[in-house]
Design a protein around this motif. Structure first.
Motif, PDB file in Angstrom:
ATOM      1  N   LYS A   1     -14.179  21.074  -2.837  1.00 37.80           N
ATOM      2  CA  LYS A   1     -13.229  20.507  -3.544  1.00 37.80           C
ATOM      3  C   LYS A   1     -12.432  21.470  -4.383  1.00 37.80           C
ATOM      4  N   ALA A   2     -13.116  22.675  -4.715  1.00 37.20           N
ATOM      5  CA  ALA A   2     -12.497  23.782  -5.062  1.00 37.20           C
ATOM      6  C   ALA A   2     -11.252  24.229  -4.081  1.00 37.20           C
ATOM      7  N   TRP A   3     -11.806  24.414  -2.748  1.00 38.25           N
ATOM      8  CA  TRP A   3     -10.747  24.918  -1.847  1.00 38.25           C
ATOM      9  C   TRP A   3      -9.627  23.921  -1.804  1.00 38.25           C
ATOM     10  N   LEU A   4      -9.960  22.499  -1.772  1.00 40.20           N
ATOM     11  CA  LEU A   4      -8.705  21.661  -1.688  1.00 40.20           C
ATOM     12  C   LEU A   4      -7.642  21.938  -3.091  1.00 40.20           C
ATOM     13  N   ARG A   5      -8.303  21.965  -4.276  1.00 44.02           N
ATOM     14  CA  ARG A   5      -7.711  22.371  -5.399  1.00 44.02           C
ATOM     15  C   ARG A   5      -6.790  23.636  -5.450  1.00 44.02           C
ATOM     16  N   GLY A   6      -7.666  24.595  -5.183  1.00 44.58           N
ATOM     17  CA  GLY A   6      -7.202  25.910  -5.125  1.00 44.58           C
ATOM     18  C   GLY A   6      -6.102  26.473  -4.078  1.00 44.58           C
ATOM     19  N   THR A   7      -6.129  25.966  -2.783  1.00 45.83           N
ATOM     20  CA  THR A   7      -5.446  26.297  -1.718  1.00 45.83           C
ATOM     21  C   THR A   7      -4.123  25.369  -1.608  1.00 45.83           C
ATOM     22  N   HIS A   8      -4.562  23.876  -1.798  1.00 47.82           N
ATOM     23  CA  HIS A   8      -3.588  22.892  -1.282  1.00 47.82           C
ATOM     24  C   HIS A   8      -3.181  21.890  -2.540  1.00 47.82           C
ATOM     25  N   HIS A   9      -3.808  22.118  -3.637  1.00 53.13           N
ATOM     26  CA  HIS A   9      -3.511  21.382  -4.953  1.00 53.13           C
ATOM     27  C   HIS A   9      -3.798  19.607  -4.962  1.00 53.13           C
ATOM     28  N   ALA A  10      -3.126  19.106  -3.866  1.00 50.31           N
ATOM     29  CA  ALA A  10      -3.194  17.712  -3.758  1.00 50.31           C
ATOM     30  C   ALA A  10      -2.765  17.360  -2.310  1.00 50.31           C
TER      31      ALA A  10
ATOM     32  N   ASP B   1     -24.541  12.803   1.863  1.00 51.07           N
ATOM     33  CA  ASP B   1     -24.271  12.228   0.642  1.00 51.07           C
ATOM     34  C   ASP B   1     -22.630  11.965   0.518  1.00 51.07           C
ATOM     35  N   GLU B   2     -22.462  10.787  -0.082  1.00 56.77           N
ATOM     36  CA  GLU B   2     -20.699  10.726  -0.313  1.00 56.77           C
ATOM     37  C   GLU B   2     -20.209  11.248  -1.551  1.00 56.77           C
ATOM     38  N   PHE B   3     -19.240  11.384  -1.464  1.00 57.56           N
ATOM     39  CA  PHE B   3     -17.950  12.049  -2.719  1.00 57.56           C
ATOM     40  C   PHE B   3     -16.631  11.432  -2.612  1.00 57.56           C
ATOM     41  N   VAL B   4     -16.162  11.510  -3.632  1.00 60.10           N
ATOM     42  CA  VAL B   4     -14.794  11.109  -3.823  1.00 60.10           C
ATOM     43  C   VAL B   4     -13.923  12.177  -4.221  1.00 60.10           C
ATOM     44  N   VAL B   5     -12.688  12.346  -3.649  1.00 58.52           N
ATOM     45  CA  VAL B   5     -11.568  13.210  -3.910  1.00 58.52           C
ATOM     46  C   VAL B   5     -10.361  12.390  -4.433  1.00 58.52           C
ATOM     47  N   GLY B   6      -9.986  13.153  -5.670  1.00 55.18           N
ATOM     48  CA  GLY B   6      -9.201  12.519  -6.477  1.00 55.18           C
ATOM     49  C   GLY B   6      -9.202  12.564  -7.942  1.00 55.18           C
ATOM     50  N   GLN B   7      -8.130  12.270  -8.897  1.00 57.31           N
ATOM     51  CA  GLN B   7      -8.358  12.275 -10.126  1.00 57.31           C
ATOM     52  C   GLN B   7      -9.176  11.244 -10.592  1.00 57.31           C
ATOM     53  N   GLN B   8      -9.702  11.381 -11.960  1.00 60.14           N
ATOM     54  CA  GLN B   8     -10.471  10.347 -12.630  1.00 60.14           C
ATOM     55  C   GLN B   8      -9.780   9.206 -12.963  1.00 60.14           C
ATOM     56  N   GLU B   9     -10.099   7.756 -12.541  1.00 67.35           N
ATOM     57  CA  GLU B   9      -9.455   6.752 -12.377  1.00 67.35           C
ATOM     58  C   GLU B   9     -10.303   5.772 -13.634  1.00 67.35           C
TER      59      GLU B   9
END
Length: 297
Positions: A242-251, A138-146
């Motif tokens: 996504k939780a790992w990206l936000r929690g450990t690296h934020h952006a 499956d595909e997914f997007v990473v980033g804030q809502q646009e």
């Protein structure tokens, strides 16, 4: 109770690597497991070089250190601290940020960030072990809502595709790759590198997957189901990433490097080979990377 994989405790790590000399000796053993071999002429005999830990070929007089032509090449801080960075990255379940490394090791955050990016280079999949058996994609997007975007469209968000290999107890392995768009042209290189032709693949009914059936005869397209129930494990894997990206690296900007780190650690969570040792070996065989070659984050 059997351990999932061999992982050095911090006490064991400190006992095995008390100083820089111990680290250089370990690198030499891992770099030349069958004895010294000159990288220029292939000769096997050497004498001590001008600098400590350097070996000089007795035939062509070429000098080589345990760190030359590796991702440890020309490290500007103590090699022991470089080992600590590899240790923390490889053994921490959720990884570790460069800010936290800076605090633990009394190094500049930029220094930790640069070397961490080199370690992440070694975490890239070799492509030698494609997913087999039951596979979901499956595909997914990473980033804030646009605003003004929907579905698979994106502006500043990054699009990626993920594949999971399912076993009786859930997900056994995963791979992920950043893609420019959700077309079969973008999907195909990922499929060819990471998924076996014999795998039984399940995707949703997005049209970009249909052309891949010419190579993947066991590819089945099914509806996502209510709230994605037909792909529950896949959606769980994406949410965990996504939780790992936000929690450990934020952006993050260079998303692929972080996908490599996450999938490398996930895929080795059930292996019995020492993850630290595996990562050191990968860094010794990878091409050296210099700071100016690293993308800014």
């Amino acid at each position: 109770m059997e351990k999932k994989y061999q992982s050095l405790s911090l006490f064991e790590f400190q006992s095995q690597f008390p100083d820089d000399d111990a680290c250089y000796q370990y690198l030499a053993r891992r770099k030349w497991p069958d004895g010294f071999k000159c990288e220029k002429c292939g000769h096997h005999h050497y004498c001590k070089g001008k600098q400590k830990h350097t070996r000089q070929c007795t035939k062509c007089r070429h000098q080589e250190s345990p760190t030359s032509n590796t991702l440890f090449h020309k490290v500007k801080f103590p090699i022991l601290k470089a080992f600590y960075i590899v240790y923390f990255i490889s053994t921490n379940k959720k990884g570790i940020s460069s800010t936290e490394l800076s605090r633990k090791l009394s190094l500049r955050q930029k220094t930790c960030w640069s070397f961490k990016r080199k370690v992440m280079k070694a975490m890239k999949s070799s492509g030698n072990y494609p997913l087999t058996g039951k596979v979901e994609v499956d595909e997914f997007v990473v980033g804030q809502q646009e605003e003004g975007t929907k579905g698979r469209q994106n502006k500043n968000k990054q699009l990626a595709v993920m594949a999971i290999e399912r076993r009786e107890r859930g997900i056994s392995r995963i791979y992920a790759k950043v893609i420019p768009n959700a077309s079969s042209k973008s999907f195909r290189p990922f499929f060819e590198r990471q998924i076996s032709k014999d795998a039984h693949i399940k995707t949703d009914q997005w049209r970009g997957y249909k052309p891949l059936t010419d190579q993947y005869t066991h590819l089945e397209q099914v509806p996502s189901g209510k709230k994605g129930n037909n792909f529950a494990d896949m959606h769980r894997a994406i949410m965990m990433l996504k939780a790992w990206l936000r929690g450990t690296h934020h952006a993050v900007r260079d998303l692929q490097e972080y996908l490599n780190e996450y999938t490398y650690r996930f895929n080795r969570s059930n292996m019995k080979q020492g993850v630290f040792q595996n990562l050191i070996d990968r860094m010794l065989t990878a091409e050296p990377v210099f700071v100016k070659q690293l993308p800014s984050d």
